[in-house]
Design an enzyme around this catalytic site. Structure first.
Site, PDB file in Angstrom:
ATOM      1  N   ARG A  69      -0.670  -8.785  13.232  1.00  0.00           N
ATOM      2  CA  ARG A  69      -1.260  -7.741  12.379  1.00  0.00           C
ATOM      3  C   ARG A  69      -2.093  -8.371  11.266  1.00  0.00           C
ATOM      4  O   ARG A  69      -3.169  -7.882  10.933  1.00  0.00           O
ATOM      5  CB  ARG A  69      -0.147  -6.860  11.774  1.00  0.00           C
ATOM      6  CG  ARG A  69       0.397  -5.849  12.770  1.00  0.00           C
ATOM      7  CD  ARG A  69       1.762  -5.311  12.369  1.00  0.00           C
ATOM      8  NE  ARG A  69       1.803  -4.671  11.075  1.00  0.00           N
ATOM      9  CZ  ARG A  69       2.916  -4.494  10.365  1.00  0.00           C
ATOM     10  NH1 ARG A  69       4.081  -4.903  10.833  1.00  0.00           N
ATOM     11  NH2 ARG A  69       2.870  -3.894   9.204  1.00  0.00           N
TER      12      ARG A  69
ATOM     13  N   ARG B 100      -9.749   1.029   8.364  1.00  0.00           N
ATOM     14  CA  ARG B 100      -9.355  -0.338   8.682  1.00  0.00           C
ATOM     15  C   ARG B 100     -10.438  -1.100   9.425  1.00  0.00           C
ATOM     16  O   ARG B 100     -10.273  -2.276   9.728  1.00  0.00           O
ATOM     17  CB  ARG B 100      -8.140  -0.284   9.605  1.00  0.00           C
ATOM     18  CG  ARG B 100      -6.823  -0.507   8.922  1.00  0.00           C
ATOM     19  CD  ARG B 100      -5.810  -0.384  10.013  1.00  0.00           C
ATOM     20  NE  ARG B 100      -4.609  -1.072   9.768  1.00  0.00           N
ATOM     21  CZ  ARG B 100      -3.560  -0.545   9.142  1.00  0.00           C
ATOM     22  NH1 ARG B 100      -3.628   0.652   8.628  1.00  0.00           N
ATOM     23  NH2 ARG B 100      -2.450  -1.224   9.049  1.00  0.00           N
TER      24      ARG B 100
ATOM     25  N   LYS C 294       0.842  -1.210   0.000  1.00  0.00           N
ATOM     26  CA  LYS C 294       0.000   0.000   0.000  1.00  0.00           C
ATOM     27  C   LYS C 294       0.875   1.257   0.000  1.00  0.00           C
ATOM     28  O   LYS C 294       0.659   2.175  -0.787  1.00  0.00           O
ATOM     29  CB  LYS C 294      -0.907   0.035   1.247  1.00  0.00           C
ATOM     30  CG  LYS C 294      -1.848  -1.143   1.368  1.00  0.00           C
ATOM     31  CD  LYS C 294      -2.775  -1.013   2.570  1.00  0.00           C
ATOM     32  CE  LYS C 294      -2.068  -1.001   3.915  1.00  0.00           C
ATOM     33  NZ  LYS C 294      -1.370  -2.257   4.257  1.00  0.00           N
TER      34      LYS C 294
ATOM     35  N   ARG D  89      11.100  -0.976  11.112  1.00  0.00           N
ATOM     36  CA  ARG D  89      10.001  -0.666  12.032  1.00  0.00           C
ATOM     37  C   ARG D  89       9.953  -1.658  13.189  1.00  0.00           C
ATOM     38  O   ARG D  89      10.211  -2.839  13.011  1.00  0.00           O
ATOM     39  CB  ARG D  89       8.667  -0.716  11.270  1.00  0.00           C
ATOM     40  CG  ARG D  89       8.310   0.619  10.664  1.00  0.00           C
ATOM     41  CD  ARG D  89       7.163   0.570   9.729  1.00  0.00           C
ATOM     42  NE  ARG D  89       5.993  -0.162  10.183  1.00  0.00           N
ATOM     43  CZ  ARG D  89       4.870  -0.254   9.477  1.00  0.00           C
ATOM     44  NH1 ARG D  89       4.789   0.362   8.303  1.00  0.00           N
ATOM     45  NH2 ARG D  89       3.846  -0.931   9.914  1.00  0.00           N
TER      46      ARG D  89
ATOM     47  N   ARG E 137      12.070  -5.265   4.975  1.00  0.00           N
ATOM     48  CA  ARG E 137      11.726  -3.868   4.682  1.00  0.00           C
ATOM     49  C   ARG E 137      12.631  -2.888   5.445  1.00  0.00           C
ATOM     50  O   ARG E 137      12.879  -3.053   6.635  1.00  0.00           O
ATOM     51  CB  ARG E 137      10.271  -3.608   5.077  1.00  0.00           C
ATOM     52  CG  ARG E 137       9.909  -2.133   5.012  1.00  0.00           C
ATOM     53  CD  ARG E 137       8.443  -1.887   4.995  1.00  0.00           C
ATOM     54  NE  ARG E 137       7.793  -2.281   6.242  1.00  0.00           N
ATOM     55  CZ  ARG E 137       6.494  -2.147   6.443  1.00  0.00           C
ATOM     56  NH1 ARG E 137       5.728  -1.667   5.487  1.00  0.00           N
ATOM     57  NH2 ARG E 137       5.975  -2.528   7.584  1.00  0.00           N
TER      58      ARG E 137
END
Ligand code: AP5
Ligand code: MG
Length: 219
Positions: free
Chosen positions: A173, A88, A13, A162, A127
């Site tokens: 998540r 969400r 996203k 992160r 990431r």
């Protein structure tokens, strides 16, 4: 153009919303980025959000809805935007409908990036993000490596990982995403806005498919 990106954590996203924003001149609004900035600056919203974000839980609807509602009340309220990470929950989608109605800002499309769960953990563990607020570029050690390891290609800042990208937190998540996703999809399907784009493969190919999908949806 007014577009929302939906999809599981790690579906791309942020990557696609940043590209669409830059190339189509849309404001990119990410509730994840807004919350991480608020936490770093230790604002009141940041203090309310800190534990939830760290543990991969959703921040309460009231907190996030208020952040978005305030952003759309400013004098320079967004007219053309791409939203990533919001809504969400169905309650957030309903609250956002009211914000858009008050601002006379009908949506053009809601793009769902479809990525199988099996790919998500691999993506998020590799990431690296640029922490600079006006850059926020995202890289991946395998799929989109920066030219110099650990350094942002776009602005030269040191890249960071992160806190919530630990494997156990990512799985949590994902579970929360699946609990909330269906009612949101139904909500936008009923409005005739939902378009699904496969989120697996080359980033530029996905981008081209997103652009086609958005243009197909804009009346
Ligand atoms: P948020 O920051 O929104 O996180 P998320 O939804 O979990 O999504 P991610 O940012 O992890 O993934 P992404 O889909 O943006 O993928 P990316 O492009 O980075 O939210 C974080 C937290 O904030 C939440 O857990 C919650 O606590 C809170 N929060 C935020 N919004 C909220 C809300 N509305 N309500 C309540 N709480 C809220 O890509 C991932 C990686 O894959 C990158 O390394 C990228 O380079 C790579 N990649 C991208 N595309 C490809 C590709 N095609 N192939 C291979 N690799 C790729
Ligand atoms: Mg993101």
């Amino acid at each position: 153009m007014r577009v929302i990106f939906l999809g599981p954590p790690g579906s791309g996203k942020g990557t696609q919303a940043k590209l669409l924003g830059q190339r189509q001149n849309l404001l990119h609004i990410s509730t994840g980025d807004i919350l991480r900035d608020a936490i770093a600056r230790n604002t009141s919203a940041g203090r309310q959000a800190r534990c939830f974000v760290k543990n991969g839980q959703l921040v309460p609807d009231e907190v996030v809805n208020e952040i978005i509602a305030q952003r759309f009340k400013k004098r320079d309220k967004p007219q053309r935007f791409v939203l990533d990470g919001y809504p969400r929950t169905l309650a957030q989608a309903l609250s956002f409908d009211r914000v858009l109605e008050e601002g006379a800002l009908p949506l053009d499309a809601v793009i769902v990036l479809a990525v199988p769960d099996a790919d998500i953990v691999k993506r998020l563990s590799g990431r690296w993000n640029c922490p600079k607020p006006d850059c926020k570029a995202t890289f991946h050690t395998l799929f989109k490596p920066p030219a110099r390891p650990g350094i942002c290609d776009e602005c030269g800042s040191a890249l960071m990982q992160r806190d919530d990208d630990k494997e156990e937190t990512v799985r949590h998540r994902l579970a929360i995403f699946h609990q909330n996703n269906q009612p949101i999809l139904e909500h936008y399907r009923r409005q005739g806005l939902l378009v699904e784009v496969p989120g697996v493969g080359d980033i530029d190919t996905i981008y081209n498919n997103v652009v086609q999908a958005v243009h197909g949806a804009v009346k």
